[in-house]
Design a protein around this motif. Structure first.
Motif, PDB file in Angstrom:
ATOM      1  N   LEU A 205       0.833  -1.293   0.041  1.00 23.61           N
ATOM      2  CA  LEU A 205       0.085  -0.012  -0.012  1.00 23.61           C
ATOM      3  C   LEU A 205       0.847   1.207   0.128  1.00 23.61           C
ATOM      4  CD1 LEU A 205      -2.869  -1.205   2.580  1.00 23.61           C
ATOM      5  CD2 LEU A 205      -3.187  -0.653   0.233  1.00 23.61           C
ATOM      6  N   ILE A 206       2.075   1.181   0.369  1.00 21.05           N
ATOM      7  CA  ILE A 206       3.120   2.269   0.320  1.00 21.05           C
ATOM      8  C   ILE A 206       4.166   2.158  -0.822  1.00 21.05           C
ATOM      9  CG2 ILE A 206       2.448   3.275   2.681  1.00 21.05           C
ATOM     10  CD1 ILE A 206       4.976   1.879   3.666  1.00 21.05           C
ATOM     11  N   ASP A 207       4.066   1.003  -1.583  1.00 22.96           N
ATOM     12  CA  ASP A 207       4.937   0.867  -2.374  1.00 22.96           C
ATOM     13  C   ASP A 207       4.557   1.322  -3.959  1.00 22.96           C
ATOM     14  OD1 ASP A 207       6.704  -0.119  -4.591  1.00 22.96           O
ATOM     15  OD2 ASP A 207       6.969  -2.157  -3.398  1.00 22.96           O
ATOM     16  N   PRO A 208       5.139   2.234  -4.674  1.00 28.49           N
ATOM     17  CA  PRO A 208       4.546   2.817  -5.733  1.00 28.49           C
ATOM     18  C   PRO A 208       4.758   1.983  -7.009  1.00 28.49           C
ATOM     19  CG  PRO A 208       6.701   3.804  -5.449  1.00 28.49           C
ATOM     20  CD  PRO A 208       6.636   3.015  -4.107  1.00 28.49           C
ATOM     21  N   LEU A 409       2.254   6.536 -11.117  1.00 27.55           N
ATOM     22  CA  LEU A 409       1.733   7.949 -10.566  1.00 27.55           C
ATOM     23  C   LEU A 409       0.565   7.842  -9.650  1.00 27.55           C
ATOM     24  CD1 LEU A 409       2.045  10.129 -13.815  1.00 27.55           C
ATOM     25  CD2 LEU A 409       3.676  10.217 -11.845  1.00 27.55           C
ATOM     26  N   ILE A 410      -0.278   6.634  -9.746  1.00 22.34           N
ATOM     27  CA  ILE A 410      -1.411   6.509  -8.842  1.00 22.34           C
ATOM     28  C   ILE A 410      -0.843   6.348  -7.493  1.00 22.34           C
ATOM     29  CG2 ILE A 410      -3.346   4.882  -8.239  1.00 22.34           C
ATOM     30  CD1 ILE A 410      -3.568   4.290 -11.348  1.00 22.34           C
ATOM     31  N   GLY A 411       0.102   5.547  -7.283  1.00 21.35           N
ATOM     32  CA  GLY A 411       0.777   5.322  -5.976  1.00 21.35           C
ATOM     33  C   GLY A 411       1.345   6.654  -5.543  1.00 21.35           C
ATOM     34  N   GLN A 412       2.436   7.095  -6.424  1.00 20.24           N
ATOM     35  CA  GLN A 412       3.313   8.251  -5.886  1.00 20.24           C
ATOM     36  C   GLN A 412       2.534   9.509  -5.495  1.00 20.24           C
ATOM     37  OE1 GLN A 412       6.064   8.798  -9.090  1.00 20.24           O
ATOM     38  NE2 GLN A 412       7.410   7.597  -8.290  1.00 20.24           N
ATOM     39  N   GLU A 413       1.425   9.641  -6.301  1.00 20.94           N
ATOM     40  CA  GLU A 413       0.810  11.020  -5.906  1.00 20.94           C
ATOM     41  C   GLU A 413      -0.383  10.887  -4.929  1.00 20.94           C
ATOM     42  OE1 GLU A 413       1.739  13.918  -6.693  1.00 20.94           O
ATOM     43  OE2 GLU A 413       3.514  13.174  -8.314  1.00 20.94           O
ATOM     44  N   ALA A 414      -1.146   9.702  -4.974  1.00 21.59           N
ATOM     45  CA  ALA A 414      -2.416   9.669  -4.158  1.00 21.59           C
ATOM     46  C   ALA A 414      -2.133   8.663  -3.375  1.00 21.59           C
ATOM     47  CB  ALA A 414      -3.332   9.499  -5.392  1.00 21.59           C
ATOM     48  N   LEU A 415      -2.514   7.168  -3.683  1.00 18.42           N
ATOM     49  CA  LEU A 415      -2.668   6.130  -2.815  1.00 18.42           C
ATOM     50  C   LEU A 415      -1.650   5.990  -1.466  1.00 18.42           C
ATOM     51  CD1 LEU A 415      -4.448   3.515  -2.163  1.00 18.42           C
ATOM     52  CD2 LEU A 415      -2.715   2.198  -3.243  1.00 18.42           C
TER      53      LEU A 415
END
Length: 441
Positions: A205-208, A409-415
């Motif tokens: 969950l914290i891996d982009p 980008l979904i991970g890096q910027e949001a999730l």
């Protein structure tokens, strides 16, 4: 005159020989397999998985027995450095196979953008495959932004969420919750009773890393949005309301201390986590390593939860799915033989049954849960029934050549930031949208 005639005849013979030796790249010239009465040879690259390779070898031999004018060479895609890199290298070197499996929709978008694939819907007989296999609904979301179909899906893992039903029953639940509000209520009860347990323990969950979004964000987002495409061609078409609801749900779990975003060995199996994404491949591993994990005793399965006010029965999910493509360098004879081979394979449900039994990967069929051919395997493996029922409700990956960059980008910027409490769901969605739109330009 006689010398000139002899010279002309000699030149004509040389031209004829050279023409006969033409490679026929792009399918426009004849090759050794296109002349009437001669054998057409197909190179088929199977997934680098022994069970899948064995299946296709069996299918090839059976087809050849009925079609002696076709030879199908089945071999595994080389994994070094990756199967995708091996395919790209073969295309660049003009040594691509006729067809291959193990292609996801995002990678297919890369290949289609470079004109390396044949649009399958332009080939005579393709529609016959869809109808005889009963997969017209399943393949609908595979349509690419240009209106073509470049991949024939072979299997579709409609990703489900697993629940530790034994722990839930201790908290007074007879079945897993299905909406965001119900899950937040469960999380509060869980933490009150077990401070060392979490709703969702998952370091990813914290891996982009791009592919990890298939098994957290997209499962939840597809359910919240009713299967919105998110990216269509080169346009961002994400459903903002559904996206913010998805991120808010995760943020609320964080606020209730329901998320453990760090590495824990087998958190679901050991009971540290009561909720996790599960694919059908898990159960084979559990038989050996965790025999105590028993369906409807230790664990239960559901489709992804939906926002409050939405119908859980209409939930959508992510499809972990791959399929077959035909490469543009294949000759006309090879293309025709490839389609005929696929039509032969998928005209018989028993061939899909063999696939299911050997690989445990659910065939991409609309009728998987209702066709009598699959009743025995589903009765013997009841944990697979919900996967089978939801094949038509599973959404494949985006069809954009930049899918790795976009999903990162979904991970890096949001999730990832929402899970760490660094950004609000609304701001996370806005930042992600801007970053994705910039990347699509």
């Amino acid at each position: 005159m006689k010398k000139n005639v002899a010279l002309l005849l000699l030149v004509g013979m040389i031209v004829a020989v050279l023409s006969a030796c033409s490679t026929g790249q792009g399918g426009k010239a004849e090759d050794s397999g296109e002349a009437e009465g001669e054998v057409t040879t197909i190179e088929f690259w199977a997934a680098p998985n022994p069970t899948q390779q064995a299946y296709w070898q069996e299918m090839a031999k059976a087809y050849e027995a009925e079609n002696p004018n076709v030879k199908i060479n089945v071999s595994a895609i080389k994994e070094s450095p990756s199967s995708e890199a091996s395919i790209q290298a073969a295309i660049a070197g003009r040594s691509a196979p006729t067809m291959s499996e193990n292609i996801n929709r995002g990678f297919a978008a890369q290949l289609a953008a470079s004109k390396a694939l044949v649009p399958l819907d332009t080939l005579p007989g393709f529609e016959d495959i869809l109808s005889s296999r009963n997969m017209t609904k399943t393949i609908e979301p595979w349509t690419f932004a240009d209106g073509h179909q470049y991949v024939l899906p072979i299997y579709s893992n409609a990703m489900l969420f697993g629940w530790r039903i034994d722990i839930l029953k201790d908290l007074g639940y007879e079945q897993p919750p299905q909406t965001y509000g119900e899950i937040l209520e469960l999380t509060k009860k869980l933490k009150a009773a077990h401070k060392d347990k979490y709703l969702w323990a998952k370091a990813d969950l914290i891996d982009p890393t791009a592919w990890k979004r298939w098994f957290d964000f997209f499962m939840l987002y597809n359910a919240a949005s009713g299967g919105n495409k998110f990216i269509e061609g080169d346009s961002f078409v994400g459903d903002e309301a559904a996206g913010v609801e998805t991120l808010t749900f995760i943020d609320n779990l964080r606020k209730e201390n329901g998320i453990l975003a760090q590495n824990v060995t087998d958190p679901f199996e050991t009971g540290t986590s009561v909720f996790t994404d599960l694919g059908p491949w898990t159960f084979t591993m559990w038989k050996e390593k965790f025999p105590e994990m028993k369906y409807n005793e230790t664990f239960a399965l559901t489709m992804p939860p939906v926002p409050d006010g939405k119908n859980p029965a209409e939930s959508k999910t992510f499809a972990d799915t791959k399929g077959i493509v035909i490469y543009a360098d294949a000759t006309e004879a090879q293309r025709k033989a490839a389609v005929d081979f696929l039509k032969w394979v998928y005209s018989k449900p028993e061939n899909d049954l063999k696939w299911f039994e050997q690989t445990m990967l659910p065939p991409a069929r609309d009728d998987l849960s209702t066709n009598e051919a699959f009743k025995a395997i589903l009765d013997a493996n009841p944990q697979l029934k919900l996967y089978a029922e939801n094949v038509p409700n599973a959404i494949p990956p985006m069809d954009n050549a930049k899918y790795n960059e976009l999903q990162t980008l979904i991970g890096q910027e949001a999730l990832n930031k929402v899970v760490r409490g660094e950004i609000s769901p609304a701001d996370g969605w806005a930042n992600m949208k801007k970053a994705i739109e910039d990347a699509l330009k």
